[in-house]
Design an enzyme around this catalytic site. Structure first.
Site, mmCIF file in Angstrom:
data_model
loop_
_atom_site.group_PDB
_atom_site.id
_atom_site.type_symbol
_atom_site.label_atom_id
_atom_site.label_comp_id
_atom_site.label_asym_id
_atom_site.label_seq_id
_atom_site.Cartn_x
_atom_site.Cartn_y
_atom_site.Cartn_z
ATOM 1 N N LEU A 1 1.595 14.417 -27.572
ATOM 2 C CA LEU A 1 2.975 14.440 -28.054
ATOM 3 C C LEU A 1 3.887 14.478 -26.834
ATOM 4 O O LEU A 1 3.802 15.401 -26.021
ATOM 5 C CB LEU A 1 3.207 15.675 -28.925
ATOM 6 N N ASN A 2 4.724 13.468 -26.681
ATOM 7 C CA ASN A 2 5.557 13.369 -25.491
ATOM 8 C C ASN A 2 7.017 13.107 -25.868
ATOM 9 O O ASN A 2 7.748 12.467 -25.132
ATOM 10 C CB ASN A 2 5.023 12.236 -24.590
ATOM 11 N N GLY A 3 7.414 13.620 -27.038
ATOM 12 C CA GLY A 3 8.784 13.368 -27.502
ATOM 13 C C GLY A 3 9.764 14.450 -27.125
ATOM 14 O O GLY A 3 10.966 14.289 -27.289
ATOM 15 N N LYS B 1 9.604 16.958 -21.088
ATOM 16 C CA LYS B 1 8.936 18.204 -20.683
ATOM 17 C C LYS B 1 7.683 17.902 -19.859
ATOM 18 O O LYS B 1 7.300 18.656 -18.968
ATOM 19 C CB LYS B 1 8.566 18.996 -21.945
ATOM 20 N N GLN C 1 8.216 7.765 -31.590
ATOM 21 C CA GLN C 1 8.381 8.566 -32.793
ATOM 22 C C GLN C 1 9.593 8.044 -33.580
ATOM 23 O O GLN C 1 10.478 7.400 -33.017
ATOM 24 C CB GLN C 1 8.630 10.013 -32.352
ATOM 25 N N GLY D 1 9.790 16.110 -35.822
ATOM 26 C CA GLY D 1 8.607 16.976 -35.791
ATOM 27 C C GLY D 1 7.333 16.180 -35.589
ATOM 28 O O GLY D 1 7.271 14.975 -35.803
ATOM 29 N N HIS D 2 6.243 16.883 -35.172
ATOM 30 C CA HIS D 2 5.025 16.140 -34.829
ATOM 31 C C HIS D 2 4.246 15.626 -36.034
ATOM 32 O O HIS D 2 3.349 14.800 -35.897
ATOM 33 C CB HIS D 2 4.119 16.915 -33.871
ATOM 34 N N LYS E 1 5.573 27.019 -23.218
ATOM 35 C CA LYS E 1 6.796 26.854 -24.009
ATOM 36 C C LYS E 1 7.994 27.509 -23.332
ATOM 37 O O LYS E 1 9.130 27.221 -23.671
ATOM 38 C CB LYS E 1 6.599 27.452 -25.405
#
Length: 477
Positions: A112-114, A126, A189, A221-222, A365
């Site tokens: 996940l790279n959004g 991030k 996404q 959201g993922h 996080k």
């Protein structure tokens, strides 16, 4: 009988239900009208993608208007059957297959790279935050997969799910991996409109992402990974031709830091992820209990690609809606409708949990987490961070950094070098505090600078089981 029906129809409850249904239809129709208006403003090259995104958003909005009350019935929640969560050690004992490369060649790693590093004060993706020796999270990921490919002569690709926030920056960076032994694919996404809390209509005035529209859009959201992966066409390219257990979730034992994490339950005969947002308030303490729910979801998932394709095409991916309220910079209250990737577990056949060692779960996080992974608690090998053998206890220290450390930029300024934390159990830092070079922290260390005071921990200091408070200023001379 006719009279009874009339009596029912005229009852207050029936009248209210009819009113609510009319209101729901009105909201839905108004939303559809607004979405069509927005689509007219899309660039020709983006119109088809935006239309597909909006199809997903319409389904989510429809369900949001339909569904009221909690998404789970607490009375139905049961502990999952013993054999539905396998210990990692049992799987490890089976050893590797004879032909490791052929198994690896059926694997694609999706990251996940959004997300932006906004919660840590960063503007870009991030994944581009530096962690170790100028290596970013993305560098570490590429190193890990390249090491796998070289070691077993395999061809495991890396797939990045970007968002409209991260796509441009990420694609620029990817050029530097051209000569690495990893094929890198990206897909975007979905882009959904934020909704005004008052009117339940999009706050966007057009499909643009600049000026007044900058905050009008969000990646949902993922859980959106299933639809956007399918829509990108990449899913079809990567699908292998066999079928087994369709969904494996890595879980690990809870500690006090993880009591809010989603857990696995048995519900209506299916293994299901239960998130704290779904729990009725009266049962939140029960949910957080380490005795009843011993494990939590690490969000490391192994999912069959053909199964994603099948479920998406049948519109059978069942995920609860997460309503995420936000306040934009201008003060406007909006809601984002999101889904979580693990929530789809119940839609897959033969889903399974694997209870893995804590070492496989290393989330970053906050800057408190970042301090841990940047420290000498971890050694780095081929992109993987492992707990240093010099640490006596296998658990990580509990670190709480105050608001002066929240943003990465401020955090980095406050450490001339990252302290030696090999023998640290607990660290709390609050207020205006800085650390000199080669500081050592052991046991429990609490440093509190009161408002208006400043504490500079001098270079070479060794703090063991210490509380430091008041004012300690080291001045250059």
């Amino acid at each position: 009988m006719v009279e009874q029906n009339n009596l029912y129809r005229n009852s207050p409850n029936a009248g209210m239900a009819e009113f609510q249904e009319k209101l729901r239809l009105q909201h839905e129709n108004s939303m559809l009208t607004e979405l069509e208006k927005l689509l007219i403003t899309a660039k020709p090259s983006e119109a088809e993608i935006s239309r597909k995104d909006f199809e997903g958003f319409k389904k989510l909005f429809h369900r949001f208007l339909q569904e009221k009350g909690p998404s789970v019935d607490w009375a139905k929640i049961q502990r999952p059957p013993e054999d539905s969560i396998q210990p990692y050690e049992k799987i490890e004992l089976k050893g590797l297959p004879a032909d490791v490369a052929s198994s690896l060649n059926k694997l694609a790693v999706v990251k996940l790279n959004g997300g932006l590093g906004t919660s840590m004060g960063c503007k870009g993706p991030k994944s581009l935050i530096s962690v170790r020796n100028e290596n970013t999270f993305l560098d570490l990921t590429v190193q890990q997969i390249e090491h796998l490919n070289k070691s077993y002569n395999a061809d495991v690709p890396l797939v990045l799910m970007n968002s409209f926030n991260t796509d441009e920056d990420t694609k620029k960076i990817l050029q530097k991996y051209t000569h690495h032994r990893v094929k890198i694919h990206t897909f975007n996404q979905s882009r959904y409109p934020r909704i005004s809390k008052e009117s339940l209509l999009p706050v966007a005035t057009n499909m643009g992402l600049t000026a007044e529209n900058e905050e009008a859009w969000y990646p949902p959201g993922h859980g959106d990974i299933y639809a956007s992966f399918y829509n990108s066409g990449l899913l079809d390219k990567l699908i292998p031709s066999d079928k087994r257990c369709e969904f494996v979730m890595e879980v690990t034992d809870k500690t006090r830091a993880d009591v809010k994490g989603g857990t696995l339950t048995q519900y209506d005969g299916k293994l299901r992820l239960l998130e704290i947002a779904q729990v009725p308030k009266a049962h939140v303490d029960e949910f957080k209990s380490v005795t009843k729910f011993k494990i939590f979801n690490t969000n490391n998932l192994w999912i069959s690609l053909p199964a994603i394709k099948r479920l998406h095409e049948k519109n059978a991916m069942d995920m609860e809606i997460i309503v995420n309220p936000k306040t934009l910079d201008g003060g406007l209250n909006v809601i984002q409708l999101e889904t979580a990737v693990g929530a789809a577990m119940k839609s897959f056949d033969n889903a399974l949990g694997i209870n893995v060692p804590r070492s496989r779960f290393l989330p970053v996080k906050t800057t408190s987490d970042l301090l841990l992974v940047m420290s000498n608690l971890y050694s780095m090998n081929a992109g993987s961070l492992t707990m240093s053998p010099k640490r006596e206890f296998p658990t990580t220290p509990h670190v709480k950094l105050g608001s002066s450390f929240t943003k990465v930029r401020d955090f980095l300024k406050r450490f001339e070098s990252i302290p030696d934390m090999l023998e640290l159990d607990h660290l709390t830092v609050s207020g205006d505090v800085t650390f000199g070079k080669q500081v050592t922290l052991k046991g429990t260390v609490i440093i509190i600078a009161n408002h208006g005071d400043r504490i500079d921990i001098p270079a070479g200091a060794m703090l063991e089981n210490k509380i430091v408070s008041g004012n300690l200023r080291i001045l250059d001379h």
